[in-house]
Design a protein around this motif. Sequence first.
Motif, mmCIF file in Angstrom:
data_model
loop_
_atom_site.group_PDB
_atom_site.id
_atom_site.type_symbol
_atom_site.label_atom_id
_atom_site.label_comp_id
_atom_site.label_asym_id
_atom_site.label_seq_id
_atom_site.Cartn_x
_atom_site.Cartn_y
_atom_site.Cartn_z
ATOM 1 N N ALA A 1 0.878 -0.989 0.140
ATOM 2 C CA ALA A 1 0.000 0.029 0.077
ATOM 3 C C ALA A 1 1.019 1.579 -0.091
ATOM 4 O O ALA A 1 1.807 1.442 0.776
ATOM 5 N N ILE A 2 0.527 1.970 -1.025
ATOM 6 C CA ILE A 2 1.346 3.256 -0.921
ATOM 7 C C ILE A 2 0.313 4.545 -1.012
ATOM 8 O O ILE A 2 -0.709 4.518 -1.580
ATOM 9 N N SER A 3 0.556 5.623 -0.137
ATOM 10 C CA SER A 3 -0.420 6.881 -0.192
ATOM 11 C C SER A 3 0.496 7.633 -1.257
ATOM 12 O O SER A 3 1.465 8.117 -1.154
ATOM 13 N N LEU A 4 -0.335 8.504 -2.160
ATOM 14 C CA LEU A 4 0.106 9.294 -3.041
ATOM 15 C C LEU A 4 0.073 10.680 -2.282
ATOM 16 O O LEU A 4 0.410 11.521 -3.030
ATOM 17 N N SER A 5 -0.303 10.811 -1.088
ATOM 18 C CA SER A 5 -0.073 12.225 -0.406
ATOM 19 C C SER A 5 1.189 12.495 -0.175
ATOM 20 O O SER A 5 1.867 11.943 0.395
ATOM 21 N N ASP A 6 1.510 13.833 -0.796
ATOM 22 C CA ASP A 6 2.914 14.461 -0.384
ATOM 23 C C ASP A 6 2.885 15.360 0.758
ATOM 24 O O ASP A 6 3.721 16.317 0.683
ATOM 25 N N ASN A 7 2.016 15.389 1.548
ATOM 26 C CA ASN A 7 1.735 16.212 2.620
ATOM 27 C C ASN A 7 2.841 16.186 3.726
ATOM 28 O O ASN A 7 3.356 17.128 4.299
ATOM 29 N N LEU A 8 3.208 14.530 3.979
ATOM 30 C CA LEU A 8 4.065 14.353 4.861
ATOM 31 C C LEU A 8 5.313 13.427 4.434
ATOM 32 O O LEU A 8 6.092 13.542 5.186
ATOM 33 N N LYS A 9 5.439 13.549 3.208
ATOM 34 C CA LYS A 9 6.829 13.017 2.472
ATOM 35 C C LYS A 9 6.933 13.514 1.134
ATOM 36 O O LYS A 9 5.814 14.255 0.618
ATOM 37 N N SER A 10 8.321 13.425 0.546
ATOM 38 C CA SER A 10 8.330 14.080 -0.537
ATOM 39 C C SER A 10 7.987 13.171 -1.945
ATOM 40 O O SER A 10 7.635 12.188 -1.958
ATOM 41 N N TRP A 11 7.596 13.811 -2.803
ATOM 42 C CA TRP A 11 7.318 13.205 -4.163
ATOM 43 C C TRP A 11 8.311 12.436 -4.767
ATOM 44 O O TRP A 11 7.997 11.123 -5.262
ATOM 45 N N ALA A 12 9.616 12.710 -4.553
ATOM 46 C CA ALA A 12 10.886 11.656 -4.760
ATOM 47 C C ALA A 12 10.841 10.561 -4.297
ATOM 48 O O ALA A 12 10.803 9.534 -4.575
ATOM 49 N N THR A 13 10.210 10.612 -2.736
ATOM 50 C CA THR A 13 10.220 9.265 -2.111
ATOM 51 C C THR A 13 9.065 8.430 -2.651
ATOM 52 O O THR A 13 9.108 7.276 -2.876
ATOM 53 N N ILE A 14 7.831 9.010 -2.900
ATOM 54 C CA ILE A 14 6.671 8.393 -3.435
ATOM 55 C C ILE A 14 7.239 7.712 -4.874
ATOM 56 O O ILE A 14 6.723 6.274 -5.031
ATOM 57 N N GLU A 15 7.793 8.399 -5.758
ATOM 58 C CA GLU A 15 8.254 7.862 -6.956
ATOM 59 C C GLU A 15 9.303 6.626 -6.790
ATOM 60 O O GLU A 15 9.293 5.774 -7.216
ATOM 61 N N ARG A 16 10.145 6.784 -5.750
ATOM 62 C CA ARG A 16 11.131 5.727 -5.549
ATOM 63 C C ARG A 16 10.354 4.346 -5.064
ATOM 64 O O ARG A 16 10.353 3.260 -5.433
ATOM 65 N N ARG A 17 8.981 4.464 -4.199
ATOM 66 C CA ARG A 17 8.411 3.321 -3.758
ATOM 67 C C ARG A 17 7.608 2.825 -4.893
ATOM 68 O O ARG A 17 7.680 1.543 -5.162
ATOM 69 N N LEU A 18 7.229 3.730 -5.588
ATOM 70 C CA LEU A 18 6.189 3.292 -6.632
ATOM 71 C C LEU A 18 7.100 2.484 -7.564
ATOM 72 O O LEU A 18 6.861 1.220 -8.318
ATOM 73 N N GLU A 19 8.246 2.732 -8.065
ATOM 74 C CA GLU A 19 9.259 2.232 -8.829
ATOM 75 C C GLU A 19 9.543 0.681 -8.298
ATOM 76 O O GLU A 19 9.488 -0.441 -9.123
ATOM 77 N N ALA A 20 9.825 0.523 -7.007
ATOM 78 C CA ALA A 20 10.351 -0.514 -6.345
ATOM 79 C C ALA A 20 9.090 -1.561 -6.182
ATOM 80 O O ALA A 20 9.376 -2.588 -6.233
ATOM 81 N N ALA A 21 7.965 -0.920 -6.077
ATOM 82 C CA ALA A 21 6.877 -1.759 -6.108
ATOM 83 C C ALA A 21 6.478 -2.332 -7.464
ATOM 84 O O ALA A 21 5.990 -3.665 -7.494
ATOM 85 N N ALA A 22 6.664 -1.536 -8.511
ATOM 86 C CA ALA A 22 6.553 -2.118 -9.946
ATOM 87 C C ALA A 22 7.524 -3.146 -9.965
ATOM 88 O O ALA A 22 7.076 -4.198 -10.597
#
Length: 254
Positions: free
Chosen positions: A135-156
């Motif tokens: 599960a990944i939250s796409l909200s970048d209120n509390l983390k950076s968009w770079a972190t989200i992209e890194r996790r999406l790529e790892a999950a993919a």
Amino acid sequence: MTGTLTIVGLGPGAPEMTTPAVSRALRDATDLVGYETYLARVPAVSPEQVRHGSDNRAEIERAKHALRLAAEGRRVVVVSSGDPGVFAMAAAVFEAIETGEPLWRTLDVRVQPGVTAMLAAAALAGAPLGADFCAISLSDNLKSWATIERRLEAAARGDFVIALYNPASRARPDQLQRALKLLRQWKEDRTVVLFVHAAGTPDARLIVTDLAAASGVIADMRTLVVIGSDRTRLIPREGIAPWVYTPRSEATPT
Ligand code: SAH
């Protein structure tokens, strides 16, 4: 009297999806603390029960307020939707305890689980979370968009089924599009994608599509998006939505 603090999840929406343990904690509370929209879902029990509604953002402030009330001897319930430990208030309360008054560590604090959106959404479609998922939250209120992209790529790259929480908000209209674009670099166009709006409520709506077509579908703040693994598949049915499942066994033929 010693105070207590119970952090509960109401489930995804319908009252019958709130666990009996959560309903009991809500009935016994002297004080309810939470985001106004979630408090509105809690049935009134008595005029003496105090409601402390707040804005959705002020999570740590809300947690501290709840801890202060419990330290005064009140029976406090902090309300989240779904499960309180999934992108919700439980972590905020523990953060407040870790950084706050030493006395708060001695309080009777409990967490009561709830049905998280991902589980209600999956149940509507069949069994898309049948094999390894994340599960990944796409909200970048509390983390950076770079972190989200890194996790999406790892999950993919790990070929997990991916549940995307917080796919959209008025302040962030194009983040889901950016996420889908990134996922298309790693996953096939035919990958199954689900949009589940208001899962576990009478307004529930399921859209089954694929990664190539997903950017044309609108998600809102009550939508959960599920991106299938390479093995997630459909069972077509005449005139109604197909079942969607991810086989548990790698041996199932594709
Ligand atoms: N603690 C909650 C999640 C809070 S994050 C839980 O465990 O469910 C808020 C996000 O959860 C929303 O933006 C949406 O992506 C998802 N969500 C919450 N309720 C939902 C529902 N009934 N149907 C679909 N998605 C939902």
